[in-house]
Enzyme design. Sequence first.
Site, mmCIF file in Angstrom:
data_model
loop_
_atom_site.group_PDB
_atom_site.id
_atom_site.type_symbol
_atom_site.label_atom_id
_atom_site.label_comp_id
_atom_site.label_asym_id
_atom_site.label_seq_id
_atom_site.Cartn_x
_atom_site.Cartn_y
_atom_site.Cartn_z
ATOM 1 N N GLY A 70 -34.189 2.081 -49.598
ATOM 2 C CA GLY A 70 -34.539 0.782 -50.138
ATOM 3 C C GLY A 70 -34.525 -0.279 -49.050
ATOM 4 O O GLY A 70 -33.955 -0.086 -47.980
ATOM 5 N N GLY A 71 -35.183 -1.402 -49.332
ATOM 6 C CA GLY A 71 -35.164 -2.515 -48.398
ATOM 7 C C GLY A 71 -36.446 -2.651 -47.605
ATOM 8 O O GLY A 71 -37.459 -2.018 -47.900
ATOM 9 N N GLN A 72 -36.393 -3.490 -46.564
ATOM 10 C CA GLN A 72 -37.580 -3.827 -45.791
ATOM 11 C C GLN A 72 -37.422 -3.318 -44.359
ATOM 12 O O GLN A 72 -36.918 -2.216 -44.157
ATOM 13 C CB GLN A 72 -37.822 -5.333 -45.898
ATOM 14 N N TYR A 73 -37.876 -4.082 -43.370
ATOM 15 C CA TYR A 73 -37.743 -3.628 -41.983
ATOM 16 C C TYR A 73 -36.354 -3.942 -41.446
ATOM 17 O O TYR A 73 -35.770 -4.990 -41.742
ATOM 18 C CB TYR A 73 -38.772 -4.331 -41.092
ATOM 19 N N THR A 74 -35.856 -3.017 -40.639
ATOM 20 C CA THR A 74 -34.619 -3.284 -39.920
ATOM 21 C C THR A 74 -34.708 -2.659 -38.541
ATOM 22 O O THR A 74 -35.592 -1.845 -38.255
ATOM 23 C CB THR A 74 -33.385 -2.773 -40.685
ATOM 24 N N TYR A 75 -33.791 -3.065 -37.693
ATOM 25 C CA TYR A 75 -33.710 -2.552 -36.318
ATOM 26 C C TYR A 75 -32.454 -1.719 -36.171
ATOM 27 O O TYR A 75 -31.397 -2.066 -36.707
ATOM 28 C CB TYR A 75 -33.667 -3.716 -35.320
ATOM 29 N N ALA A 149 -26.301 -4.860 -42.197
ATOM 30 C CA ALA A 149 -27.365 -4.535 -43.142
ATOM 31 C C ALA A 149 -26.977 -3.289 -43.926
ATOM 32 O O ALA A 149 -26.103 -2.519 -43.511
ATOM 33 C CB ALA A 149 -28.683 -4.303 -42.402
ATOM 34 N N GLY A 162 -27.452 4.206 -45.476
ATOM 35 C CA GLY A 162 -26.146 3.557 -45.553
ATOM 36 C C GLY A 162 -26.106 2.165 -44.985
ATOM 37 O O GLY A 162 -26.857 1.295 -45.419
ATOM 38 N N CYS A 180 -35.320 -7.610 -42.645
ATOM 39 C CA CYS A 180 -35.161 -7.618 -44.102
ATOM 40 C C CYS A 180 -36.033 -8.682 -44.774
ATOM 41 O O CYS A 180 -35.726 -9.148 -45.871
ATOM 42 C CB CYS A 180 -33.698 -7.801 -44.491
#
Length: 215
Positions: A70-75, A149, A162, A180
């Site tokens: 789930g969620g959007q972009y992350t690094y 995050a 996670g 995000c």
Amino acid sequence: MVDWLTSDGLTDYDTALREMEARAAAIREGRASEAVWLVEHPPLYTAGTSARPEDLTDPDRFPVYDAGRGGQYTYHGPGQRVGYVMLDVAKRGKDVRRFVSDLEDWIIATLAEFNVKGERREERVGVWVVRPDQAPYPDGTPREDKIAALGIRLRRWVSFHGISINVEPELSHFDGIVPCGIKEHGVTSLVDLGLPVTMADVDVALKRKFHKVFA
């Protein structure tokens, strides 16, 4: 019993996905114990199921992976502790909202070990810190930066993916995405906050606080 696994060096993201899915399947089938796996990754971006193409502002900077969480972009990258949680949510009441809240509580309790006050924001994903040391926003409200995050996936009530906590990553690496999907706020880390915290310190705190949150 929950197995704690820690990988040295940088873990390839495709390898992490395969290992998580295999362990989650084994947990579902009763062939393995639940596990928390602590890793660092080489620099990369991941796209969650809600990721918007326009939020990947520099697509050629680092590899981009479809994470399936789930969620959007992350690094993810060196200096960031990633904790993959492969847990049986069914035996914890089949309450996804509560499980996500528990993950947030775990992060907040871990940060408190270093006298950092992590906070939730109803309209934003992740854990945030208020920055009184920075200039306020134009409307006078205090600046807030994201320090951690989370994003999970469930398959037959076993979780994988996670959390991530910024210990000492290169913060400019976040510039290639809108983290995000949130443009109005920045990112920070424990070291950016002036704390001489090591990855080993964070690992100790994560383990200590996990058992205070998860039965």
